[in-house]
Design a protein around this motif. Structure first.
Motif, PDB file in Angstrom:
ATOM      1  N   SER A 296      -5.651   6.362   3.271  1.00  0.00           N
ATOM      2  CA  SER A 296      -4.750   6.626   4.396  1.00  0.00           C
ATOM      3  C   SER A 296      -3.516   5.742   4.332  1.00  0.00           C
ATOM      4  N   ARG A 297      -3.656   4.488   3.864  1.00  0.00           N
ATOM      5  CA  ARG A 297      -2.483   3.629   3.731  1.00  0.00           C
ATOM      6  C   ARG A 297      -1.553   4.119   2.631  1.00  0.00           C
ATOM      7  N   ILE A 298      -2.093   4.693   1.565  1.00  0.00           N
ATOM      8  CA  ILE A 298      -1.255   5.263   0.503  1.00  0.00           C
ATOM      9  C   ILE A 298      -0.463   6.447   1.033  1.00  0.00           C
ATOM     10  N   VAL A 299      -1.122   7.313   1.803  1.00  0.00           N
ATOM     11  CA  VAL A 299      -0.426   8.467   2.378  1.00  0.00           C
ATOM     12  C   VAL A 299       0.652   8.010   3.350  1.00  0.00           C
ATOM     13  N   GLU A 300       0.345   7.013   4.199  1.00  0.00           N
ATOM     14  CA  GLU A 300       1.345   6.493   5.132  1.00  0.00           C
ATOM     15  C   GLU A 300       2.526   5.881   4.394  1.00  0.00           C
TER      16      GLU A 300
ATOM     17  N   TYR B 229      12.441   5.967  -6.014  1.00  0.00           N
ATOM     18  CA  TYR B 229      12.144   4.996  -4.968  1.00  0.00           C
ATOM     19  C   TYR B 229      10.645   4.768  -4.899  1.00  0.00           C
ATOM     20  N   THR B 230      10.246   3.545  -4.714  1.00  0.00           N
ATOM     21  CA  THR B 230       8.826   3.233  -4.651  1.00  0.00           C
ATOM     22  C   THR B 230       8.514   2.438  -3.390  1.00  0.00           C
ATOM     23  N   VAL B 231       7.285   2.518  -2.986  1.00  0.00           N
ATOM     24  CA  VAL B 231       6.757   1.689  -1.908  1.00  0.00           C
ATOM     25  C   VAL B 231       5.488   1.028  -2.437  1.00  0.00           C
ATOM     26  N   ALA B 232       5.121  -0.093  -1.861  1.00  0.00           N
ATOM     27  CA  ALA B 232       3.971  -0.848  -2.358  1.00  0.00           C
ATOM     28  C   ALA B 232       2.865  -0.895  -1.311  1.00  0.00           C
ATOM     29  N   VAL B 233       1.637  -0.843  -1.806  1.00  0.00           N
ATOM     30  CA  VAL B 233       0.433  -0.982  -0.977  1.00  0.00           C
ATOM     31  C   VAL B 233      -0.438  -2.026  -1.654  1.00  0.00           C
ATOM     32  N   ARG B 234      -0.887  -3.000  -0.891  1.00  0.00           N
ATOM     33  CA  ARG B 234      -1.738  -4.050  -1.454  1.00  0.00           C
ATOM     34  C   ARG B 234      -3.200  -3.670  -1.282  1.00  0.00           C
ATOM     35  N   LEU B 235      -3.966  -3.840  -2.342  1.00  0.00           N
ATOM     36  CA  LEU B 235      -5.405  -3.595  -2.317  1.00  0.00           C
ATOM     37  C   LEU B 235      -6.083  -4.870  -1.822  1.00  0.00           C
ATOM     38  N   TRP B 236      -6.626  -4.815  -0.619  1.00  0.00           N
ATOM     39  CA  TRP B 236      -7.262  -5.986  -0.018  1.00  0.00           C
ATOM     40  C   TRP B 236      -8.715  -6.079  -0.457  1.00  0.00           C
ATOM     41  N   GLU B 237      -9.241  -7.264  -0.407  1.00  0.00           N
ATOM     42  CA  GLU B 237     -10.636  -7.507  -0.762  1.00  0.00           C
ATOM     43  C   GLU B 237     -11.537  -6.822   0.255  1.00  0.00           C
ATOM     44  N   GLY B 238     -12.486  -6.037  -0.193  1.00  0.00           N
ATOM     45  CA  GLY B 238     -13.439  -5.380   0.690  1.00  0.00           C
ATOM     46  C   GLY B 238     -12.892  -4.187   1.449  1.00  0.00           C
ATOM     47  N   GLU B 239     -11.770  -3.653   1.028  1.00  0.00           N
ATOM     48  CA  GLU B 239     -11.194  -2.507   1.730  1.00  0.00           C
ATOM     49  C   GLU B 239     -11.936  -1.226   1.367  1.00  0.00           C
ATOM     50  N   THR B 240     -12.112  -0.365   2.352  1.00  0.00           N
ATOM     51  CA  THR B 240     -12.808   0.884   2.095  1.00  0.00           C
ATOM     52  C   THR B 240     -11.868   1.894   1.441  1.00  0.00           C
TER      53      THR B 240
ATOM     54  N   LEU C  93       0.280   0.235  -6.311  1.00  0.00           N
ATOM     55  CA  LEU C  93      -0.936  -0.356  -5.766  1.00  0.00           C
ATOM     56  C   LEU C  93      -1.040  -1.764  -6.327  1.00  0.00           C
ATOM     57  N   LEU C  94      -0.812  -2.769  -5.481  1.00  0.00           N
ATOM     58  CA  LEU C  94      -0.806  -4.164  -5.904  1.00  0.00           C
ATOM     59  C   LEU C  94      -2.201  -4.747  -5.758  1.00  0.00           C
ATOM     60  N   CYS C  95      -2.751  -5.212  -6.866  1.00  0.00           N
ATOM     61  CA  CYS C  95      -4.099  -5.774  -6.873  1.00  0.00           C
ATOM     62  C   CYS C  95      -4.022  -7.286  -6.993  1.00  0.00           C
ATOM     63  N   GLU C  96      -4.965  -7.967  -6.393  1.00  0.00           N
ATOM     64  CA  GLU C  96      -5.015  -9.416  -6.469  1.00  0.00           C
ATOM     65  C   GLU C  96      -5.536  -9.835  -7.838  1.00  0.00           C
ATOM     66  N   ALA C  97      -5.235 -11.057  -8.218  1.00  0.00           N
ATOM     67  CA  ALA C  97      -5.724 -11.581  -9.496  1.00  0.00           C
ATOM     68  C   ALA C  97      -7.238 -11.662  -9.476  1.00  0.00           C
TER      69      ALA C  97
ATOM     70  N   VAL D 250       0.543   7.233  -7.931  1.00  0.00           N
ATOM     71  CA  VAL D 250       0.204   5.860  -7.588  1.00  0.00           C
ATOM     72  C   VAL D 250       0.075   5.078  -8.895  1.00  0.00           C
ATOM     73  N   LEU D 251       0.803   3.978  -9.000  1.00  0.00           N
ATOM     74  CA  LEU D 251       0.730   3.110 -10.173  1.00  0.00           C
ATOM     75  C   LEU D 251       0.048   1.813  -9.774  1.00  0.00           C
ATOM     76  N   ALA D 252      -0.977   1.422 -10.525  1.00  0.00           N
ATOM     77  CA  ALA D 252      -1.702   0.186 -10.229  1.00  0.00           C
ATOM     78  C   ALA D 252      -1.040  -0.973 -10.957  1.00  0.00           C
ATOM     79  N   VAL D 253      -0.763  -2.045 -10.228  1.00  0.00           N
ATOM     80  CA  VAL D 253      -0.170  -3.247 -10.796  1.00  0.00           C
ATOM     81  C   VAL D 253      -1.207  -4.353 -10.690  1.00  0.00           C
ATOM     82  N   VAL D 254      -1.705  -4.800 -11.844  1.00  0.00           N
ATOM     83  CA  VAL D 254      -2.754  -5.819 -11.887  1.00  0.00           C
ATOM     84  C   VAL D 254      -2.175  -7.049 -12.573  1.00  0.00           C
TER      85      VAL D 254
END
Length: 106
Positions: A52-56, A35-46, A71-75, A94-98
């Motif tokens: 903390s969002r990955i842990v949540e 089972y997987t959950v997704a977290v989006r990497l926002w522009e300018g995120e610390t 980890l969903l990254c923007e184009a 954590v798997l990064a999806v670019v």
């Protein structure tokens, strides 16, 4: 005759009910690792907020197994050393999806 048919049917439904209850409890406490959950990497995120969002996100599913996080990254978004350190910190959980850039695809 009808009594025997009724008793056999009741026993089959009872066995099915026990199986369903057991399976529901099993899925509640033992979540499959796939089972997987997704977290989006926002522009300018610390890095702290991303960590903390990955842990949540990993704790969002109930059960003893922690899911893999996508980890969903923007184009066109390139992460810095802090994000790479977070990815190493979680060591493969954590798997990064670019997405592919249109310029690089052609």
């Amino acid at each position: 005759m009808w009594r025997i048919v009724f008793e056999v049917t009741a026993m089959m439904l009872a066995v099915w009910g026990v199986y369903c209850a057991f399976r529901a409890l099993w899925e509640l406490f033992f979540v499959p690792r796939a089972y997987t959950v997704a977290v989006r990497l926002w522009e300018g995120e610390t890095a702290e907020s991303l960590s903390s969002r990955i842990v949540e996100a990993r704790l969002a599913l109930s059960g003893s197994a922690e899911p893999t996080v996508l980890l969903l990254c923007e184009a066109g978004k390139h992460w810095d050393e802090e994000v790479e350190a977070i990815l190493r910190e979680h060591s493969g959980e954590v798997l990064a999806v670019v997405p592919r850039d249109k310029q690089n695809a052609e």
